[in-house]
Design an enzyme around this catalytic site. Structure first.
Site, PDB file in Angstrom:
ATOM      1  N   GLU A 160     -31.832  68.257   5.490  1.00 46.76           N
ATOM      2  CA  GLU A 160     -31.878  66.851   5.916  1.00 46.76           C
ATOM      3  C   GLU A 160     -32.394  66.729   7.356  1.00 46.76           C
ATOM      4  OE1 GLU A 160     -28.361  64.584   3.511  1.00 46.76           O
ATOM      5  OE2 GLU A 160     -27.753  65.689   5.283  1.00 46.76           O
ATOM      6  N   LEU A 161     -31.869  67.576   8.241  1.00 45.18           N
ATOM      7  CA  LEU A 161     -32.280  67.444   9.640  1.00 45.18           C
ATOM      8  C   LEU A 161     -33.731  67.857   9.853  1.00 45.18           C
ATOM      9  CD1 LEU A 161     -29.050  67.303   9.868  1.00 45.18           C
ATOM     10  CD2 LEU A 161     -29.534  67.680  12.270  1.00 45.18           C
ATOM     11  N   VAL A 220     -27.448  72.061   2.793  1.00 49.76           N
ATOM     12  CA  VAL A 220     -28.049  70.744   2.502  1.00 49.76           C
ATOM     13  C   VAL A 220     -28.399  70.023   3.808  1.00 49.76           C
ATOM     14  CG1 VAL A 220     -27.684  68.514   1.379  1.00 49.76           C
ATOM     15  CG2 VAL A 220     -26.817  70.599   0.298  1.00 49.76           C
ATOM     16  N   CYS A 221     -27.474  70.052   4.751  1.00 51.18           N
ATOM     17  CA  CYS A 221     -27.710  69.379   6.039  1.00 51.18           C
ATOM     18  C   CYS A 221     -28.936  69.936   6.736  1.00 51.18           C
ATOM     19  CB  CYS A 221     -26.522  69.578   6.968  1.00 51.18           C
ATOM     20  SG  CYS A 221     -25.017  68.920   6.329  1.00 51.18           S
ATOM     21  N   THR A 222     -29.145  71.238   6.623  1.00 56.55           N
ATOM     22  CA  THR A 222     -30.294  71.848   7.291  1.00 56.55           C
ATOM     23  C   THR A 222     -31.583  71.232   6.759  1.00 56.55           C
ATOM     24  OG1 THR A 222     -29.001  73.864   7.522  1.00 56.55           O
ATOM     25  CG2 THR A 222     -31.372  74.063   7.865  1.00 56.55           C
TER      26      THR A 222
END
Ligand code: BEZ
Length: 222
Positions: A49-50, A45-47
């Site tokens: 987002e960034l 998920v973070c990937t």
């Protein structure tokens, strides 16, 4: 430990980042800041987002907002992960990660900003240690915390909403107004309740009284 609230001074710190060491307040300078934490490098998920933030960096720059990420991994890991962020981002638009990511392996800054949530059982590493949760801090040029958002690990953030909040905060710095439910840039706004009708008429000659305590105005000619 100081409890952070809206209006608290954002705690200062020194840290290593993917763009070298920083002193946070010095780095902020005269800008607004979005400080956002992510649970860990190489997480799905973070990937996303960034990568999204990389695409929308011009939206933040045009609002005088600096971006800085943080997670509990080290700088080397962040650099390796950035390759993946670029790969995923490039699938939809040319991608460069042109904002620093703080390395916080000791979780010192995460603790300072209360980004760890031992109670969230979905957000622990293999050894049961809490990851940073998904927080967003919007900080103004006076270094005051103006917004704090906490998302659970399982829900990716809505950065349209973050930009909307920044627009609303910056608008209320310029005008004695507040923004109503679901406000979008360009919509009518609420005249600040602290203004008398006379003061309101001077500032917003064509304001409308919807209820005695709800007065709205366009800012088109302001
Ligand atoms: C993520 O994809 O961001 C994530 C995955 C597992 C745990 C925490 C975060």
């Amino acid at each position: 430990m100081t409890v952070l609230r809206l209006g608290s001074t954002a705690p200062d710190f020194e840290a290593d980042t993917t763009e070298g060491p920083i002193k946070f307040h010095e780095w902020i300078g005269n800008s607004w800041v979005m400080l956002f934490s992510h649970p860990g490098d190489f997480t799905p998920v973070c990937t996303t987002e960034l990568a999204d933030i990389s695409h929308r960096l011009p939206q933040f720059v045009s609002r005088n907002v600096k971006i800085i990420g943080i997670s509990t991994d080290n700088v080397q890991s962040h650099h390796e992960w950035i390759e993946d962020i670029i790969e995923i981002g490039n699938k939809t638009a040319p991608t460069c990660v042109e904002y620093p990511i703080i390395a916080d392996p000791e979780r010192n800054i995460s603790r300072l900003y209360e980004m760890l949530d031992e109670q969230d059982e979905t957000n622990v590493d293999g050894e049961g240690l809490p990851y940073t949760i998904r927080t967003v801090f919007i900080i103004d040029p006076r270094k005051k915390i103006r917004t704090m958002l906490h998302y659970p690990a399982s829900v990716g953030r809505d950065f349209d909403e973050v930009v909307r909040i920044i627009d609303a905060l910056q608008l209320s710095e310029q005008h004695k107004v507040m923004t109503p439910c679901n406000w979008r840039k360009g919509d009518d706004v609420v005249v600040h309740p602290s203004l008398s009708d006379e003061e309101a008429r001077k500032l917003f000659p064509s304001y409308k009284t919807q209820l005695p305590y709800l007065r709205t105005t366009s800012l088109d000619n302001q």
